[in-house]
Design an enzyme around this catalytic site. Structure first.
Site, PDB file in Angstrom:
ATOM      1  CG  MET A 299      -1.755   1.281   1.494  1.00 50.32           C
ATOM      2  SD  MET A 299      -2.794   1.579  -0.173  1.00 50.32           S
ATOM      3  CE  MET A 299      -2.774   3.321   0.207  1.00 50.32           C
ATOM      4  CD  GLU A 300      -1.375   3.530  -3.178  1.00 53.74           C
ATOM      5  OE1 GLU A 300      -2.398   3.911  -3.576  1.00 53.74           O
ATOM      6  OE2 GLU A 300      -1.306   2.459  -2.950  1.00 53.74           O
ATOM      7  CG  ASN A 301       0.234   3.757   3.569  1.00 51.26           C
ATOM      8  OD1 ASN A 301      -1.053   3.725   3.712  1.00 51.26           O
ATOM      9  ND2 ASN A 301       0.874   2.545   3.955  1.00 51.26           N
TER      10      ASN A 301
ATOM     11  CG  HIS B 215       2.433  -0.784  -8.260  1.00 48.44           C
ATOM     12  ND1 HIS B 215       1.614  -1.413  -9.291  1.00 48.44           N
ATOM     13  CD2 HIS B 215       1.505  -0.428  -7.307  1.00 48.44           C
ATOM     14  CE1 HIS B 215       0.144  -0.853  -9.040  1.00 48.44           C
ATOM     15  NE2 HIS B 215       0.171  -0.340  -8.042  1.00 48.44           N
ATOM     16  CD  GLU B 216       2.270  -0.281  -3.675  1.00 45.44           C
ATOM     17  OE1 GLU B 216       1.765  -1.276  -4.266  1.00 45.44           O
ATOM     18  OE2 GLU B 216       1.772   0.736  -3.440  1.00 45.44           O
TER      19      GLU B 216
ATOM     20  CG  HIS C 243       0.572   4.130  -6.219  1.00 48.61           C
ATOM     21  ND1 HIS C 243      -0.438   4.542  -6.976  1.00 48.61           N
ATOM     22  CD2 HIS C 243       0.192   2.606  -6.136  1.00 48.61           C
ATOM     23  CE1 HIS C 243      -1.261   3.616  -7.129  1.00 48.61           C
ATOM     24  NE2 HIS C 243      -0.866   2.501  -7.083  1.00 48.61           N
TER      25      HIS C 243
ATOM     26  CD  GLU D 133      -3.717   0.815  -7.370  1.00 43.22           C
ATOM     27  OE1 GLU D 133      -2.988   0.324  -7.577  1.00 43.22           O
ATOM     28  OE2 GLU D 133      -4.109   1.201  -6.203  1.00 43.22           O
TER      29      GLU D 133
END
Length: 904
Positions: free
Chosen positions: A325-327, A359-360, A363, A382
């Site tokens: 998850m890209e927090n 990927h993250e 983001h 996404e």
């Protein structure tokens, strides 16, 4: 090996220069008494806000919007609860008597409204609506337009699955002692479990976070800690300063016995990996991979990363919903795809560590600096990050051939998109509760495929120029898809919007019908547009949707010809060679060639580019599976893949052969097919050898693993003997199988495991101090074909001993014992629900339903779904539809594939 029958159903795990331009607002200290008056204040930081536009969806009244949060939490790790206080600075736009925020699993003790311009603080009455996840704060008198601070105190729950603030238990990497860490997962609707919030992406605000935590533990959030104060009694107060304006789902808090390794990236950002103490060198690969990405993305997007640091925090567990998850500033990634452990991490895992992290990190720009306005544009986050991860992976690791993965992504998307249950890329989402169902192959893989196609249409330079224009124009703001198309067209990609709108607002897969006539030295290619469908072929052919379809046509050594197909067209080609209508395989469509075209194409396969080899095989086998042509067409192309093919192409080919082997039920045909495949591909395995080599490429290492797995699934004696020999060594040395092929060899043994072998894997699961190994062993216990051992695995899952691996055990058992899996799930639904994070439950049940191997068992799952809400049952309905079509097509598959095998 159990065949993933008939159709690919995705399981699918996943953004300005400078910080805020105004100083952080003064807030009451954590010790300020409730109701204490505040000095007169200017309007909220950043100037006046605006009500949410009418064309952006929301669960909330449009009467107020937040500017800044100050959240103070005190977790009780032992009792899985926390207390909190929150102050939200906001602007009220119109007179009202009620302020409404999101809240879930919170017990709100007090609420006070403080006018920021001065005036008396007012105690508000709180009403909670658990079903709507709303908290209404009401005054006896009107609340006039203006600037306020809403102070609340509350209590919350620490969950044991990856929802909201959650706990993960794991063995200490050195002592084996049980430890507990805390993490947060807020996308999409779960920041409201942490504090009362305007918990939707368009309500961007700045955040301060304060946490009172045990002295010996590390607390992590989006920004670096500004201070730590010893409170006595074994506690310290950690204060995190204000970061850039962001959506609530990007807030992060982590706490545990962690260690952090860091380095400076070329752009001046400090990048770090935060992991359980004792992880040591296992963090090195991820750290050294992340640092170069910062400069690469800064340059690509034309906007500098605005935070002083970027951590990737590892969680020692798993989720049925996501892998990472890209927090903002504090990515969360589960350990299995972040830490590289030479004892068990495969070459594929190393590749996954890189691509997931890319990927993250992508983001942090596309999603965090610029964020979609509402969840119906989730795909833009996404799909773009999926596309960017491939681009970055290929840039830094060209020998991995990452660009070839775009074919696999396209196929995953089309596997879902070619059924009547599909949805457009931009799908209507009325409430945030529906959002969990939007994280599927359409958002990720079709999104990536469409962006790849659009980049090919615009050209790399024009496309990047448009992205930079978009980022600069919308930084710290929210957008819709059309904002991106407008920016790229302004850069010079005329006509792109028409293509983009077609492929993002219309569901389904275009089908291009192609015929070819040779005219001496030239040829005429006739193309006509239709629609590809797996469950309504006749209807789709008779009354298809229409798209603006960009073609890239190539025949022989000609320069590729570009044409946007609307309806039909005749194209003149400079030679009569075999024609590839989707040259480069970046077009999101299928091509049905006339019979006289497929023979020359199959003959040309060995000399085509690897991506065209992959794409043609995938396309023609999918057309056969849907009944558009005989399987022989695709099998001829598959068999034409040369034994010395690119390793990624060879990897895909051997995997497909193993799937067809599993689909056949005639033992003589299976034996003949296995012999053919062995004759062609065993020499490639022997060339690679059973042992990894220090100087080999990652793609060769992946190929070795696939050859071992697929040949083992087809009963190859040499592979099975080697797996048994290696497993036997574990009796004397639990580290005897260590290495990148460990999971592969264990997987071969697990299916045929004897009771003694099963017990040995259970013992290893219980005694290892590696979280990844632990989860691997527990997961393999469910892969057994022995019914008695399968029942033991299910009983084990119920105990919770396997932690977050428990749900995977249930799926593993159901794959080999479908009826047993169903009966267990029905009998223990409440317990299973507790094993799966809330956002992942519908997807988990859909994967469970897809294990059904008879129409009768599928009907039982349909009955189970009848009691569910429309949102919850949607993924199950997709699985059941794919099963129904598969059951209908299964005899055709076996007959046509069997006939092809007999003819060889």
């Amino acid at each position: 090996m159990r065949l993933n029958r008939f159709a690919a159903i995705s399981a699918t795990a996943i953004l300005l220069a400078g910080c805020a331009t105004v100083p952080p607002p003064e807030m009451a200290s954590a010790d300020t008494a409730v109701g204490t008056s505040m000095p007169a204040r200017a309007p909220v930081p950043g100037g006046p806000l605006q009500p949410l536009p009418a064309d952006v969806n929301t669960d909330l009244p449009r009467t107020a919007a937040p500017a800044h949060y100050r959240i103070h939490v005190v977790p009780d790790m032992a009792n899985l609860t926390f207390t909190g206080s929150s102050s939200v600075e906001m602007q009220v736009f119109e007179e009202t008597d009620t302020i409404v925020l999101h809240a879930n699993q919170l017990m709100i003790d007090s609420a006070i409204l403080v006018p920021l311009a001065g005036g008396e603080a007012r105690m508000l009455e709180t009403t909670l609506d658990a079903d709507a996840q709303l908290a209404s704060f009401t005054d006896g008198a009107s609340i006039l337009p203006g600037y306020y601070r809403l102070d609340t105190t509350y209590e919350g729950v620490i969950n044991t699955q990856a929802t909201g603030l959650f706990a993960l238990d794991y063995p200490d990497k050195v002592t084996g002692e049980e430890k507990r860490g805390l993490f947060t997962q807020f996308e999409a609707p779960d920041a409201r479990r942490f504090a009362p919030m305007f918990d939707e992406p368009s309500y961007k605000a700045t955040f301060d976070l304060i946490a009172d935590v045990p002295v010996g533990m590390m607390a992590v959030s989006n920004m670096p800690a500004a201070s730590e104060e010893d409170l006595g009694n074994g506690l310290k107060r950690v204060t995190f300063p204000t970061g850039p304006k962001m959506s609530s789902y990007l807030l992060f808090f982590g706490l545990g016995d962690f260690e952090r390794v860091s380095m400076m990236a070329s752009d001046g950002t400090e990048v770090g990996i935060v992991a359980p103490t004792g992880s040591g060198e296992q963090t090195r690969y991820a750290l050294e991979s992340m640092a170069p990405l910062m400069g690469y993305f800064n340059d690509y997007f034309g906007v500098d990363y605005p935070l002083p640091k970027l951590d990737n925090v590892t969680g020692p567990g798993s989720s049925q919903f996501f892998g990472a998850m890209e927090n903002w500033g504090a990515i969360l990634t589960f350990e299995r795809i972040l830490l590289y452990d030479p004892a068990i991490s495969s070459a594929g895992t190393k590749q996954a560590i890189y691509s997931v992290q890319a990927h993250e990190v992508a983001h942090q720009w596309f999603g965090n600096i610029v964020t979609m306005a509402w969840w119906d544009d989730l795909w833009l986050n996404e799909g773009f990050a999926s596309w960017m991860e491939t681009k970055a992976t290929h840039h830094f690791n060209p020998d991995w051939y990452a660009n070839l993965s775009r074919v696999g992504g396209r196929e995953r998307a089309m596997g879902l998109d070619s059924y009547a249950t599909t949805h457009p890329v931009i799908q209507p989402i009325e409430t945030v509760a529906e959002t969990a169902q939007a994280f599927d192959a359409i958002a990720y893989s079709k999104g990536e495929a469409v962006i790849s196609m659009l980049e090919a249409y615009a050209g790399e330079d024009v496309w990047r120029g448009g992205i930079r224009r978009y980022m600069d124009r919308h930084q710290y703001d929210n957008t819709k898809s059309v904002d991106l198309w407008r920016a790229v067209e302004e850069e010079g990609a005329e006509g792109l919007t028409d293509i983009a709108v077609d492929f993002t607002t219309k569901p389904g897969v275009p089908l291009v019908l192609a015929s070819h006539t040779c005219n001496g030295d030239t040829a005429t290619l006739d193309v006509r547009q239709s629609e590809f469908s797996q469950d309504r072929r006749e209807e789709a052919m008779a009354n298809p949707l229409s798209w603006n379809v960009p073609l890239i046509v190539k025949a022989g050594d000609m320069q590729p010809m570009r044409h946007v197909l609307t309806g039909s067209a005749s194209l003149t080609l400079p030679n009569c060679d075999a024609v590839v209508v989707n040259s480069g395989q970046l077009g999101y469509f299928r091509t049905l060639y006339t019979p006289d075209m497929v023979g020359p194409l199959a003959a040309a396969v060995p000399g085509l580019d690897p991506i065209d080899q992959l794409g043609l095989v995938a396309d023609n086998l999918a057309l056969a599976a849907a009944g558009y042509q005989d399987y022989a067409v695709g099998l001829d192309m598959l068999s034409a893949i040369p034994a010395d093919a690119n390793p990624v192409v060879a990897d895909a080919a051997i995997g497909r052969w193993a799937s067809f082997y599993g689909a056949l039920d005639d033992e003589a045909q299976k034996a003949k097919l296995a012999g053919m495949v062995t004759d062609k591909w065993l020499p490639r395995l022997m060339q690679l050898g059973f042992e990894p080599r220090a100087d080999e490429s990652l793609s060769d290492a992946n190929l070795r693993s696939e050859l071992i797995g697929s040949l083992g699934a087809m009963g190859n004696a040499a592979v099975l003997a080697e797996a048994s020999r290696r497993f036997a060594l574990l009796a004397d040395d639990p580290r005897a199988m260590d290495g990148p092929l460990k999971t592969r060899w264990l997987g071969i043994v697990a299916g045929k495991a004897t009771p003694a072998q099963w017990e040995r894997m259970l013992e290893l699961a219980r005694t290892t101090t590696s979280t990844v190994e632990r989860q691997t062993y527990y997961g393999l216990l469910g892969a057994t074909e022995d019914p008695a051992l399968a029942q033991r695995a299910l009983d084990l899952a119920l105990t919770g001993e396997a932690g977050t691996a428990s749900a995977g055990i249930v799926l593993g058992v159901a794959a080999n014992h479908p009826e047993m899996g169903h009966d267990f799930a029905v009998a223990n639904m409440d317990a299973i629900t507790a094993l799966v994070d809330a956002s992942g439950l519908a997807g988990f049940l859909a994967r469970l339903a897809y294990t059904a191997d008879t129409p009768e068992l599928a009907a039982k799952y349909e009955a189970l779904a009848d009691g569910m809400s429309a949102d919850a049952r949607r993924p199950i309905d997709r699985s059941l539809l794919a099963l129904r079509i598969g059951f209908e097509r299964q005899p055709v598959l076996r007959r046509q594939v069997g006939a092809w095998v007999d003819a060889q």
